[in-house]
Scaffold this motif. Structure first.
Motif, mmCIF file in Angstrom:
data_model
loop_
_atom_site.group_PDB
_atom_site.id
_atom_site.type_symbol
_atom_site.label_atom_id
_atom_site.label_comp_id
_atom_site.label_asym_id
_atom_site.label_seq_id
_atom_site.Cartn_x
_atom_site.Cartn_y
_atom_site.Cartn_z
ATOM 1 N N ILE A 184 -3.797 17.447 15.254
ATOM 2 C CA ILE A 184 -4.669 18.115 14.159
ATOM 3 C C ILE A 184 -4.872 16.871 13.370
ATOM 4 O O ILE A 184 -6.047 16.310 12.507
ATOM 5 C CB ILE A 184 -4.414 19.265 13.259
ATOM 6 C CG1 ILE A 184 -4.407 20.487 14.568
ATOM 7 C CG2 ILE A 184 -5.087 19.592 12.348
ATOM 8 C CD1 ILE A 184 -3.896 21.729 14.056
ATOM 9 N N LEU A 185 -3.567 16.270 12.859
ATOM 10 C CA LEU A 185 -3.749 15.186 11.635
ATOM 11 C C LEU A 185 -4.021 13.997 12.152
ATOM 12 O O LEU A 185 -4.499 12.778 11.623
ATOM 13 C CB LEU A 185 -2.533 15.341 11.019
ATOM 14 C CG LEU A 185 -1.949 16.660 10.334
ATOM 15 C CD1 LEU A 185 -0.612 16.713 9.509
ATOM 16 C CD2 LEU A 185 -3.300 17.147 9.302
ATOM 17 N N ILE A 186 -3.357 13.390 13.436
ATOM 18 C CA ILE A 186 -3.454 12.130 13.937
ATOM 19 C C ILE A 186 -4.906 11.864 14.554
ATOM 20 O O ILE A 186 -5.509 10.798 14.202
ATOM 21 C CB ILE A 186 -2.375 12.108 15.148
ATOM 22 C CG1 ILE A 186 -1.040 12.052 14.661
ATOM 23 C CG2 ILE A 186 -2.767 10.427 15.969
ATOM 24 C CD1 ILE A 186 0.119 12.093 15.872
ATOM 25 N N LEU A 187 -5.239 13.011 15.126
ATOM 26 C CA LEU A 187 -6.755 12.721 15.951
ATOM 27 C C LEU A 187 -7.873 13.169 15.221
ATOM 28 O O LEU A 187 -8.955 12.963 15.358
ATOM 29 C CB LEU A 187 -6.606 13.294 17.060
ATOM 30 C CG LEU A 187 -5.827 12.437 18.147
ATOM 31 C CD1 LEU A 187 -5.479 13.026 19.784
ATOM 32 C CD2 LEU A 187 -5.847 11.014 18.382
ATOM 33 N N GLY A 188 -7.475 14.240 13.919
ATOM 34 C CA GLY A 188 -8.511 14.825 13.397
ATOM 35 C C GLY A 188 -9.276 15.968 14.099
ATOM 36 O O GLY A 188 -10.280 15.694 14.553
ATOM 37 N N ARG A 189 -8.847 16.891 14.011
ATOM 38 C CA ARG A 189 -9.084 18.250 14.728
ATOM 39 C C ARG A 189 -9.565 19.394 13.837
ATOM 40 O O ARG A 189 -8.764 19.625 12.859
ATOM 41 C CB ARG A 189 -8.402 18.525 16.104
ATOM 42 C CG ARG A 189 -8.566 17.436 17.050
ATOM 43 C CD ARG A 189 -7.569 17.611 18.327
ATOM 44 N NE ARG A 189 -7.786 16.767 19.338
ATOM 45 C CZ ARG A 189 -7.139 16.556 20.521
ATOM 46 N NH1 ARG A 189 -6.193 17.790 20.901
ATOM 47 N NH2 ARG A 189 -7.333 15.706 21.342
ATOM 48 N N HIS A 190 -10.276 20.362 14.439
ATOM 49 C CA HIS A 190 -10.465 21.571 13.512
ATOM 50 C C HIS A 190 -10.603 21.346 12.119
ATOM 51 O O HIS A 190 -10.143 22.035 11.213
ATOM 52 C CB HIS A 190 -8.994 22.650 13.631
ATOM 53 C CG HIS A 190 -8.695 22.688 14.805
ATOM 54 N ND1 HIS A 190 -9.362 23.333 16.028
ATOM 55 C CD2 HIS A 190 -7.562 22.176 15.674
ATOM 56 C CE1 HIS A 190 -8.791 23.462 16.944
ATOM 57 N NE2 HIS A 190 -7.487 22.705 16.859
ATOM 58 N N GLY A 191 -11.563 20.656 11.926
ATOM 59 C CA GLY A 191 -11.997 20.231 10.502
ATOM 60 C C GLY A 191 -11.305 19.302 9.752
ATOM 61 O O GLY A 191 -11.724 18.879 8.492
ATOM 62 N N PRO A 193 -9.554 15.460 8.599
ATOM 63 C CA PRO A 193 -9.945 14.313 8.916
ATOM 64 C C PRO A 193 -8.848 13.510 9.953
ATOM 65 O O PRO A 193 -7.852 13.855 9.964
ATOM 66 C CB PRO A 193 -9.662 13.479 7.555
ATOM 67 C CG PRO A 193 -8.709 14.480 6.788
ATOM 68 C CD PRO A 193 -9.110 15.848 7.231
ATOM 69 N N GLN A 194 -9.297 12.363 10.510
ATOM 70 C CA GLN A 194 -8.309 11.724 11.216
ATOM 71 C C GLN A 194 -7.478 10.807 10.600
ATOM 72 O O GLN A 194 -7.902 9.821 9.843
ATOM 73 C CB GLN A 194 -9.244 10.835 12.366
ATOM 74 C CG GLN A 194 -8.355 9.875 13.294
ATOM 75 C CD GLN A 194 -9.299 9.297 14.493
ATOM 76 O OE1 GLN A 194 -9.980 9.571 14.700
ATOM 77 N NE2 GLN A 194 -8.381 8.039 14.651
ATOM 78 N N MET A 195 -6.249 11.139 10.325
ATOM 79 C CA MET A 195 -5.478 10.231 9.635
ATOM 80 C C MET A 195 -4.711 9.328 10.325
ATOM 81 O O MET A 195 -3.934 8.530 9.806
ATOM 82 C CB MET A 195 -4.416 11.398 8.952
ATOM 83 C CG MET A 195 -4.997 12.300 8.053
ATOM 84 S SD MET A 195 -3.608 13.508 7.336
ATOM 85 C CE MET A 195 -2.648 12.410 6.424
ATOM 86 N N GLY A 196 -4.676 9.180 11.758
ATOM 87 C CA GLY A 196 -3.943 8.244 12.295
ATOM 88 C C GLY A 196 -2.877 8.026 12.461
ATOM 89 O O GLY A 196 -1.859 9.349 12.463
#
Length: 456
Positions: A184-191, A193-196
């Motif tokens: 969710i946080l690395i790739l940006g899912r479920h609304g 943002p992609q934080m890498g």
């Protein structure tokens, strides 16, 4: 309550007791290893550079974990021995000192994370991309490390008093949250943002803090052997000395591991970034093999410590024998997995052709001495349970600094990268030889007299 505690650690059959203590810890450690691997898998989906950056950051995290686990190890050992000797007020005082020390240690790493993350990563690379990603990841993990210090502390208190099942719930919950948050946080899912790479660090911090909250709740609600009320707390020099007599060698042992990582990163990055990535993959996946062994040894520590304090060498020997057998069997299975499926392991991390070429022989060679390492871990932790921590620290220095790093440097310089990995084999042979020598000497001096005194 005191009688129940006596019955469990002092009179319950050792095989059942070790299983009840170790199995939850093995499961918890496996889950922890799983989320480290999952973290690496999702970071690798960003790029090989991202995986390399987290590998470069790993030694800083190891130093942090060394401080947290070393202090907790000292508290664990002291608490177990005081319970075995039925000195209950001193056991509570040890737990209170552990909590205060955890909070103090966190403040140190908060400052270090905010000020020295970029200079630390800059020791390894001139690449702007690696520097940016590595510094970001390191700063977030260190500045948010309060969960690490409190989790180690609460986990150690539960282990020492026979509540290993609650340790499993703590770590399993944190790991599950980390695994859920990573994509969710690395790739940006479920609304989101992609934080890498920053997302990987944030997910880790959140999961660690959740584990710490559960640890506090479990100790407050279920651990009646110690009190965490700090009202009127004052530092006690003898208690501090006892904690750090075991804790400092443990810290040094793990800090030496971080120095080894720093040295290996310097050696390997001079060859290629892919070699550093392989080293990072090895450490993430080999934890699947080592963590069950560590869990077995952790479950054995309070049993050995309690019965050493209670002058029951027969139960100490039973716990030690079972610990070695279980650890060797686990390592044998791990060796077989590394030997047979290195391509599969590397494929989990989106390996490039260069990573495959370097990684396949590396994984096979580095797994050869796993069984030797099993005995070293169990014997060293048995001594820790007796309050003797320096053997493991010296052993770690011998293995990783005096043997592994110099030999790896020479092999890379004169023989090439493929031969570097044999340094791991040589270092474990030296490690086992030293551990057996010291363990035999100390056992004869400390435990044999107890056998004579307890003979009918």
């Amino acid at each position: 309550m005191e009688q129940n505690r006596e019955n469990k650690l002092g009179t319950q059959p050792v095989p059942r007791l070790l299983a009840s203590m170790a199995v939850p810890l093995i499961a918890a450690n496996l889950i922890t290893a799983l989320y480290n691997v999952v973290d690496g898998i999702y970071v690798a989906k960003l790029s090989q550079a991202a995986l390399t950056a987290t590998t470069l950051a790993f030694p800083a995290q190891m130093i942090m974990h060394a401080m947290a686990s070393g202090t907790a190890c000292g508290v664990n050992s002291l608490l177990s021995r005081r319970l075995g000797a039925r000195r209950f007020s001193e056991a509570t005082a040890a737990a209170q000192h552990g909590l205060v020390l955890a909070l103090m240690n966190y403040v140190v790493f908060l400052v270090l994370g905010l000020t020295l993350s970029a200079p630390f990563i800059g020791m390894f690379t001139d690449s702007d991309e690696l520097l940016r990603m590595g510094a970001t990841y390191t700063a977030i993990c260190l500045a948010g490390s309060i969960g690490v210090f409190l989790t180690f502390t609460f986990n150690g208190l539960l282990q020492s008093t026979g509540h290993s099942g609650l340790c499993l719930i703590m770590q399993a919950t944190g790991a599950a949250v980390n695994i859920i948050l990573d994509p969710i946080l690395i790739l940006g899912r479920h609304g989101f943002p992609q934080m890498g790479i920053a997302g990987a660090a944030v997910a880790t911090v959140i999961s660690q803090c959740l584990s710490a909250v559960l640890g506090f709740i479990f100790n407050y609600a279920y651990n009646k052997d110690v009190r965490l009320d700090l009202k009127g707390f004052r530092f006690n020099k003898p208690i501090l000395a006892d904690i750090y007599r075991v804790g400092v060698p443990s810290m040094l042992m793990q800090s030496i591991g971080s120095l080894m990582d720093i040295g290996m990163n310097k050696i390997l990055i001079s060859v290629s970034d892919a070699a550093v990535s392989v080293f990072g993959i090895y450490f993430k996946v080999h934890s699947f093999v080592f963590m069950p062994v560590v869990g077995t040894a952790q479950g054995m520590v309070p049993i050995v410590g309690y019965n050493y304090g209670a002058k029951r060498p027969d139960r100490m020997k039973q716990a030690l024998k079972l610990g070695v057998i279980v650890a060797v069997c686990i390592m044998a299975m791990g060796t077989a997995f590394f030997q047979l499926f290195p391509e599969t392991i590397l494929s989990w991390f989106s390996a490039t052709e260069e990573v495959y070429a370097i990684g396949i022989p590396a994984l096979r060679i580095t797994s050869m001495p796993f069984v030797l390492a099993a005995s070293c871990i169990v014997l060293g932790d048995a001594l820790t349970g007796m309050g003797i921590g320096y053997v493991s620290a010296i052993n770690s220095f011998l293995r990783q600094i005096l043997v592994l790093l110099p030999l790896a440097y020479v092999l890379e310089r004169f023989c090439g990268l493929d031969y570097v990995w044999y340094a791991f084999v040589a270092s474990e042979v030296c490690s086992l030889s030293y551990t057996i020598m010291m363990f035999t000497r100390i056992w004869k001096k400390k435990v044999k007299p107890l056998e004579i005194n307890t003979d009918p």
